[in-house]
Enzyme design. Sequence first.
Site, PDB file in Angstrom:
ATOM      1  NE  ARG A   1      -2.507   0.784   3.696  1.00  0.00           N
ATOM      2  CZ  ARG A   1      -3.247   1.578   4.623  1.00  0.00           C
ATOM      3  NH1 ARG A   1      -4.279   1.570   4.430  1.00  0.00           N
ATOM      4  NH2 ARG A   1      -2.562   2.211   5.672  1.00  0.00           N
TER       5      ARG A   1
ATOM      6  CG  ASP B   1       6.386  -2.116   9.789  1.00  0.00           C
ATOM      7  OD1 ASP B   1       7.019  -2.932   8.849  1.00  0.00           O
ATOM      8  OD2 ASP B   1       6.264  -1.006  10.026  1.00  0.00           O
TER       9      ASP B   1
ATOM     10  CB  THR C   1      -1.892   7.119  -3.283  1.00  0.00           C
ATOM     11  OG1 THR C   1      -1.343   5.692  -3.259  1.00  0.00           O
ATOM     12  CG2 THR C   1      -1.063   8.208  -4.033  1.00  0.00           C
TER      13      THR C   1
ATOM     14  CG  ASP D   1       2.740  -1.542   9.195  1.00  0.00           C
ATOM     15  OD1 ASP D   1       3.049  -2.799   8.911  1.00  0.00           O
ATOM     16  OD2 ASP D   1       2.883  -0.856   8.287  1.00  0.00           O
TER      17      ASP D   1
HETATM   18  C1  PRP Z   1      -1.168  -3.696   5.265  1.00  0.00           C
HETATM   19  C2  PRP Z   1      -2.034  -5.063   5.453  1.00  0.00           C
HETATM   20  C3  PRP Z   1      -3.010  -5.230   4.207  1.00  0.00           C
HETATM   21  C4  PRP Z   1      -2.957  -3.611   3.748  1.00  0.00           C
HETATM   22  C5  PRP Z   1      -4.639  -3.291   4.330  1.00  0.00           C
HETATM   23  O1  PRP Z   1      -0.042  -4.183   4.341  1.00  0.00           O
HETATM   24  O2  PRP Z   1      -1.467  -6.037   5.596  1.00  0.00           O
HETATM   25  O3  PRP Z   1      -2.552  -6.048   3.066  1.00  0.00           O
HETATM   26  O4  PRP Z   1      -2.295  -2.764   4.397  1.00  0.00           O
HETATM   27  O5  PRP Z   1      -4.892  -1.939   3.917  1.00  0.00           O
HETATM   28  P1  PRP Z   1      -6.109  -1.394   2.844  1.00  0.00           P
HETATM   29  O6  PRP Z   1      -7.139  -2.349   3.217  1.00  0.00           O
HETATM   30  O7  PRP Z   1      -6.007  -0.174   3.082  1.00  0.00           O
HETATM   31  O8  PRP Z   1      -5.393  -1.903   1.358  1.00  0.00           O
HETATM   32  P2  PRP Z   1       1.025  -3.191   3.558  1.00  0.00           P
HETATM   33  O9  PRP Z   1       0.599  -2.840   2.328  1.00  0.00           O
HETATM   34  O10 PRP Z   1       1.162  -2.323   4.585  1.00  0.00           O
HETATM   35  O11 PRP Z   1       1.913  -4.144   3.264  1.00  0.00           O
HETATM   36  P3  PRP Z   1       3.105  -5.277   4.160  1.00  0.00           P
HETATM   37  O12 PRP Z   1       2.038  -6.406   4.526  1.00  0.00           O
HETATM   38  O13 PRP Z   1       4.088  -5.644   3.330  1.00  0.00           O
HETATM   39  O14 PRP Z   1       3.546  -4.580   5.056  1.00  0.00           O
HETATM   40  N1  URA Z   2      -2.369  -1.728   7.348  1.00  0.00           N
HETATM   41  C1  URA Z   2      -2.007  -2.297   8.568  1.00  0.00           C
HETATM   42  O1  URA Z   2      -0.926  -3.216   8.825  1.00  0.00           O
HETATM   43  N2  URA Z   2      -2.330  -1.448   9.670  1.00  0.00           N
HETATM   44  C2  URA Z   2      -3.456  -0.818   9.648  1.00  0.00           C
HETATM   45  O2  URA Z   2      -4.079  -0.093  10.336  1.00  0.00           O
HETATM   46  C3  URA Z   2      -4.011  -0.337   8.418  1.00  0.00           C
HETATM   47  C4  URA Z   2      -3.598  -1.021   7.078  1.00  0.00           C
END
Ligand code: PRP
Ligand code: URA
Length: 209
Positions: free
Chosen positions: A104, A203, A108, A200
């Site tokens: 994400r 993380d 944006t 997150d």
């Molecule tokens: C996080 C989470 C979802 C997404 C949710 O992933 O694990 O995939 O955000 O957000 P949304 O509903 O607004 O799309 P992230 O993009 O942070 O990637 P990561 O798991 O690699 O940290």
């Molecule tokens: N992705 C995450 O990991 N946490 C949030 O709260 C939203 C999106």
Amino acid sequence: MSKLVICDHPLIQHKLTFIRNKDTNTKDFRELVDEVATLMAYEITRDIPLETITVQTPVAETPSKVVSGRMLGLVPILRAGLGMVEGILKLIPAAKVGHIGLFRDHETLQPTEYYINLPTDAPNRLLVVVDPMLATGGSAIAAITALKKRDCEHIKLMCLIAAPEGVKAVQEAHPDIDIYIAALDECLNEKGYIVPGLGDAGDRMFGTN
Ligand code: PRP
Ligand code: URA
């Protein structure tokens, strides 16, 4: 319209409290997510069909039930969805696992796909898309769209924590998809994080930041 199932079993709610706690360390966070995924797998498979076979017990022959119908496939959204896979496989060890890589954009909030790899028989399986967080819904919608483009029609979505905005967005984009969550939180903040949420998920799962 699809189903929204909130898996509010007391053990799930108890473990979710420790998952949310910012002082829970990476090791415990991972273990708790794994345990909740196992418990949610129980709920997600509640409506799979059964067939009757005959079994010989030490005492008598009897008709007895076994699962039938579509085999399962798990599709974690990378990265954080990976943390739910082993927990589900404990209950459904024969499931195949595909992967969708999405991140994400922090500004944006739009998802970008960077990887997809599915079992060749994915269209014949019941696919469960797994991701701990359903925030704006953008990632889940993109993952489900990617599966449908590859002729997959039987799909469920499983997340730990959802924002109402994300649930609504998925229901509007994909009204045929049932959504399973452990908690429906209050809202998104200005950075697109779920409130109160857990922070997150990627993380916290992998010890990055
Ligand atoms: C996080 C989470 C979802 C997404 C949710 O992933 O694990 O995939 O955000 O957000 P949304 O509903 O607004 O799309 P992230 O993009 O942070 O990637 P990561 O798991 O690699 O940290
Ligand atoms: N992705 C995450 O990991 N946490 C949030 O709260 C939203 C999106």
